[in-house]
Design an enzyme around this catalytic site. Structure first.
Site, PDB file in Angstrom:
ATOM      1  N   PRO A   7       0.878  -1.306  -0.282  1.00 37.31           N
ATOM      2  CA  PRO A   7      -0.023   0.049  -0.344  1.00 37.31           C
ATOM      3  C   PRO A   7       0.796   1.669   0.249  1.00 37.31           C
ATOM      4  O   PRO A   7       2.011   1.204   1.013  1.00 37.31           O
ATOM      5  CB  PRO A   7      -0.808   0.084   1.220  1.00 37.31           C
ATOM      6  N   GLU A   9       0.672   5.164  -0.220  1.00 40.67           N
ATOM      7  CA  GLU A   9      -0.726   6.732  -0.215  1.00 40.67           C
ATOM      8  C   GLU A   9       0.006   7.692  -1.068  1.00 40.67           C
ATOM      9  O   GLU A   9       1.110   7.838  -0.858  1.00 40.67           O
ATOM     10  CB  GLU A   9      -0.796   7.183   1.953  1.00 40.67           C
ATOM     11  N   GLN A  68      -7.108  -2.504   3.463  1.00 46.78           N
ATOM     12  CA  GLN A  68      -6.209  -2.019   5.298  1.00 46.78           C
ATOM     13  C   GLN A  68      -7.043  -0.093   5.492  1.00 46.78           C
ATOM     14  O   GLN A  68      -8.088   0.167   4.881  1.00 46.78           O
ATOM     15  CB  GLN A  68      -4.756  -1.162   4.331  1.00 46.78           C
ATOM     16  N   CYS A  98       1.854   3.456   8.954  1.00 51.90           N
ATOM     17  CA  CYS A  98       2.103   4.904   8.219  1.00 51.90           C
ATOM     18  C   CYS A  98       3.159   5.643   8.977  1.00 51.90           C
ATOM     19  O   CYS A  98       2.981   5.950  10.304  1.00 51.90           O
ATOM     20  CB  CYS A  98       0.626   5.415   8.021  1.00 51.90           C
ATOM     21  N   ASN A 200      10.335  -5.618   3.884  1.00 49.01           N
ATOM     22  CA  ASN A 200       9.419  -4.198   3.224  1.00 49.01           C
ATOM     23  C   ASN A 200      10.638  -3.194   3.529  1.00 49.01           C
ATOM     24  O   ASN A 200      11.537  -3.770   4.761  1.00 49.01           O
ATOM     25  CB  ASN A 200       7.772  -4.013   3.518  1.00 49.01           C
ATOM     26  N   GLU A 202      13.517  -0.931   1.304  1.00 51.82           N
ATOM     27  CA  GLU A 202      14.475  -1.070  -0.144  1.00 51.82           C
ATOM     28  C   GLU A 202      15.032  -1.589  -1.161  1.00 51.82           C
ATOM     29  O   GLU A 202      15.969  -1.789  -0.927  1.00 51.82           O
ATOM     30  CB  GLU A 202      15.552  -0.352   1.258  1.00 51.82           C
TER      31      GLU A 202
END
Length: 326
Positions: A7, A9, A68, A98, A200, A202
């Site tokens: 996801p 944003e 989500q 986030c 998750n 890089e």
């Protein structure tokens, strides 16, 4: 090995999800977050973020899309999760990752990693309303707010409360998106909990994925900005293909160019003409990291804000007729 589309944003909406999942195979994708703050949300709030709910919870290419949710109130999160499940998403994912200041000021996202008890309470409340044997409940977290002092406690809170998979963005909130990602911490979390853990952060290339797997010991990865920059990254990870520096990848570009036109047509149909050019340029900036041709195209489009002028440039570049791509 599972490859998930992250996801993102303000970047990976349903239009880009649709485009990217046509170009590479993903085992699953996750929508942008639905903010849960004060009320039971109407259907349009869920469908606005994930229109895939209207097509069996999948992209046109068949990729399952989890919805989500983000919030800190266990009861509200549970009530909204219960409502969302009636439209059969591929799962519910909880956002504890986030780092955006505006979101964090309202007790959403990564700031909750200072409160393992809240993380547990939210997850347990949502788990309690989800049907047994139904879509999975998963969660995404970072390593903490400022440091890793509560990392394992938060991961344990998620697993104990019923999260069936944990995606770990291997940086703290304060580190944002600055490299490096601390992949070794993903391995520590995987050793600490009894549910699958996904790495998750890089992963921009096949070589990055190989190093991530070596340092974390985790095979599954969620790809975010790396997939936006190279829409064939998931394909190449599966095949073990490493591209040499300077390779123009003409064959991939020949596939990507009409996909750019398809994306542009979808963006034009979704956004007002004054906003649409910015979305196309945003993607081209990412693509320029891997494709010289994308940089060349971006430079031609950079001064243009008229959608018809952009159409003409794309047609001249060989993308076909953007107006018919949708």
């Amino acid at each position: 090995m599972k490859l998930l589309l992250a996801p993102m944003e303000g970047l990976a909406d349903e239009v880009l999800r649709d485009t990217l999942t046509r170009l590479s195979h993903y085992d699953q994708a996750v929508s942008e977050f639905v903010r849960v703050s004060a009320t039971l949300l109407p259907q349009r709030s869920f469908f606005r973020i994930s229109p895939e709910l209207g097509q069996g919870g999948r992209t046109a290419a068949g990729t399952p899309v989890q919805l989500q949710l983000m919030g800190s109130d266990p009861d509200l999160m549970a009530r909204n999760a219960a409502r969302a499940t009636q439209w059969s998403p591929a799962g519910i994912d909880l956002n504890f990752g986030c780092p955006a200041p505006l979101v964090n000021r309202h007790r959403g996202g990564a700031v909750l990693l200072d409160e393992p008890d809240t993380v547990h309470a939210v997850t347990a409340a949502v788990r309690a309303v989800m049907p047994l044997g139904g879509p999975p409940l998963t969660a995404k977290m970072r390593l903490g707010v400022r440091d890793t002092g509560l990392t394992l406690a938060c991961a344990e809170a998620l697993a104990d409360a019923g999260a069936e998979r944990i995606v770990v963005h291997a940086r703290t909130k304060l580190e944002g998106y600055r490299p490096p990602a601390h992949w070794a911490w993903v391995g520590r979390i995987a050793d600490h909990v009894k549910v699958p853990v996904v790495a998750n952060g890089e992963v921009w290339s096949v070589s990055d994925w190989q190093r991530c797997r070596q340092e974390s010991g985790v095979a599954d990865v969620m790809i975010g900005r790396g997939a936006v920059a190279d829409p064939f990254l998931a394909r190449d990870i599966r095949a073990g293909v490493v591209h040499e520096a300077g390779d123009r990848r003409e064959a991939d570009w020949a596939v990507l160019l009409p996909a750019i036109a398809f994306f542009w047509a979808r963006v034009r149909s979704k956004l007002a003409p004054r906003h649409a050019p910015g979305r196309l340029k945003q993607w081209l900036v990412f693509l320029s990291r891997r494709f010289v041709q994308a940089e060349e195209l971006y430079q031609r489009l950079r001064p243009l804000n008229d959608v018809h002028a952009i159409d003409a440039v794309l047609i001249a570049a060989g993308a076909g007729c953007p107006a018919r791509a949708a």
